[in-house]
Design an enzyme around this catalytic site. Structure first.
Site, PDB file in Angstrom:
ATOM      1  N   ARG A  16       3.043  60.223  12.821  1.00 40.11           N
ATOM      2  CA  ARG A  16       1.749  59.545  12.659  1.00 40.11           C
ATOM      3  C   ARG A  16       1.920  58.282  11.817  1.00 40.11           C
ATOM      4  NH1 ARG A  16      -1.428  64.615  10.321  1.00 40.11           N
ATOM      5  NH2 ARG A  16       0.012  66.029  11.332  1.00 40.11           N
ATOM      6  N   ARG A  24      -7.232  80.729   7.204  1.00 40.78           N
ATOM      7  CA  ARG A  24      -7.210  79.299   6.914  1.00 40.78           C
ATOM      8  C   ARG A  24      -8.052  78.623   8.006  1.00 40.78           C
ATOM      9  NH1 ARG A  24      -3.204  74.988   9.222  1.00 40.78           N
ATOM     10  NH2 ARG A  24      -3.999  73.176   8.143  1.00 40.78           N
ATOM     11  N   ASN A  45      -3.418  82.117   9.957  1.00 43.11           N
ATOM     12  CA  ASN A  45      -3.449  80.660  10.039  1.00 43.11           C
ATOM     13  C   ASN A  45      -3.356  80.280  11.514  1.00 43.11           C
ATOM     14  OD1 ASN A  45      -2.983  77.940   9.988  1.00 43.11           O
ATOM     15  ND2 ASN A  45      -1.321  78.023   8.481  1.00 43.11           N
ATOM     16  N   GLU A  71       0.464  78.242   0.414  1.00 43.00           N
ATOM     17  CA  GLU A  71      -0.949  78.287   0.799  1.00 43.00           C
ATOM     18  C   GLU A  71      -1.419  79.725   1.011  1.00 43.00           C
ATOM     19  OE1 GLU A  71      -1.658  74.494   3.474  1.00 43.00           O
ATOM     20  OE2 GLU A  71       0.440  75.044   3.360  1.00 43.00           O
ATOM     21  N   HIS A 103      -5.058  69.441   3.777  1.00 41.02           N
ATOM     22  CA  HIS A 103      -4.028  70.091   2.932  1.00 41.02           C
ATOM     23  C   HIS A 103      -4.620  70.532   1.591  1.00 41.02           C
ATOM     24  CE1 HIS A 103      -0.703  67.466   4.977  1.00 41.02           C
ATOM     25  NE2 HIS A 103      -0.738  68.653   5.556  1.00 41.02           N
TER      26      HIS A 103
END
Ligand code: ADP
Length: 396
Positions: free
Chosen positions: A240, A90, A7, A383, A179
């Site tokens: 954010r 990923r 990743n 994941e 995601h």
């Protein structure tokens, strides 16, 4: 035989080495500060974790360091690189090219490269990681697992923005969503826990970490999701802002003379929980401050839970109902207070949280009351396991 899961982030690279048969993690680690002077590799499981400072000028060096660590005569877990049967990467952005994971070949590499303008910080390190594995473990097939792929099933009414149509055709402006691997994993686990086929279920998946996104998963397909063209859109997050009136940005550019970079920094790194509370982007700190009476921390908490609630509400209508709502990632798995605030007052809709179950910690679990028409669950995301399963499915 092992599967190596990679990743690559903008300045980091995480890895896991997973046993193909048992799907057990035999080693994992993380390269940080890649490209900086104080770069390091942290590796090993739990008590055996060690940190090695070493120069990592790019993600190629990072892969080399990971492989050296795996082979280390004292601390390593494999004797030869031939034990790595395949690699799963990923990859953040697959644009409109990929709606599922694929075996990497030259054409796939070219497509990932074409998507660089859409993910300028993330796709280049993934490509460097792929290139390094091609050179260093040439016999191992590689698979790309895209964050965006799961959301390629969104219908045009959900992924188009009401802007001039040319911008979609020429600039590829549309909702991509992110995601995806996590939403897909928790939706699949939810169906398994409910002991019902995914193809019968309407599920709302809430991935609430530093970055947050919520998806409507109808019969196993993502039909809407809160992140958009970029991961800035949707739910309020750690730093954010999520969805805001876009005219605010134009106003600030004009009123304060902000440059595009400054506006981007304001919305990505100075907003959200941090911007409102002034305390932290970490919900644990905000909770502590809120519980000791800090007003802005309390406001940040309320806005955050309300933002999650809004998206859940939208998706109940989008799917004309919901069977299960599932929470995952750092906040989703751990913070009972957020979950309580999200479901406050929804009893008339048949959505009933069990306060005691909600307070308890643990792995996969129901937190809805026995008589709740809609099931509420917590499912820790994984994941890496999803990536391993995709690799095994493609490579056998
Ligand atoms: P990332 O998006 O970086 O993968 P994570 O899924 O690890 O993030 O989530 C990180 C966030 O989860 C932290 O910023 C913190 O706010 C929150 N978090 C982690 N543990 C807890 C906890 N026990 N209680 C409340 N919030 C938590």
């Amino acid at each position: 035989m092992f599967i190596l899961v990679i990743n690559a982030g903008s300045s980091s690279l995480k890895y896991q080495l997973v046993d193909r048969d048992t799907q057990e993690v035999v080693d994992k680690g993380l390269c940080e500060k890649i490209g900086l002077e104080d770069s390091f590799l942290k590796h090993g499981l739990d008590d055996n974790e060690v940190v090695v400072t070493l120069p990592l000028k790019d993600h190629y060096d990072a892969i080399q360091a990971v492989l050296d660590g795996l082979l280390d005569p004292e601390r390593g877990v494999i004797a030869s690189l031939e034990e790595i049967g395949a690699v799963g990467h990923r990859v953040v952005h697959g644009g409109e090219y990929f709606n599922e994971s694929v075996i990497i070949n030259d054409e796939v590499i070219a497509r990932i490269r074409e998507c660089i303008p859409l993910a300028p910080l993330h796709n280049p390190p993934s490509l460097t990681g792929i290139e390094a594995c091609t050179k260093l473990i040439p016999a191992s097939p590689q698979v790309a697992v895209f964050d965006t792929a799961f959301h390629q099933t969104l219908p045009p009414k959900a992924y188009m923005y009401p802007l001039p149509y040319d911008l979609y055709e020429e600039q590829h402006i549309r909702k991509y969503g992110f995601h995806g691997t996590s939403h897909r994993y928790v939706a699949q686990r939810t169906a398994a826990i409910l002991e019902r086929p995914l193809a019968e279920l309407k599920i709302i998946t809430c991935h609430l970490g530093n970055g947050c996104s919520i998806s409507a998963v109808d019969k196993g397909h993502s039909v809407d999701t809160s992140m958009g063209f970029t991961p800035l859109d949707g739910v309020m997050m750690g730093t954010r802002c999520g969805t805001i009136d876009p005219a605010i940005v134009i106003y600030l550019i004009k009123a304060l003379g902000l440059t595009p970079d400054e506006a981007e920094d304001l919305m990505n790194r100075q907003s959200g929980l941090l911007g409102i509370s002034g305390v932290s982007n970490d919900l644990r700190d905000i909770r502590a401050a809120a519980e000791s009476g800090h007003e802005r921390a309390l406001l940040a908490y309320e806005m955050y839970a309300n933002s999650v609630k809004r998206f859940i509400g939208q998706y109940v209508f989008a799917m004309a109902g919901v069977d299960a709502i599932v929470f995952t990632a750092g906040v989703g798995e751990n913070d009972d207070r957020t979950r309580r605030q999200v479901f406050e007052g929804l009893e008339p809709l048949g959505i009933l949280l069990d306060e005691e179950k909600n307070r308890k910690r643990g792995g996969e679990r129901f937190i809805s009351a026995e008589d709740s028409r809609v099931k509420i669950l917590v499912v820790p995301t994984n994941e890496e396991l999803m990536i391993v399963q995709d690799v095994l499915e493609l490579i056998g």
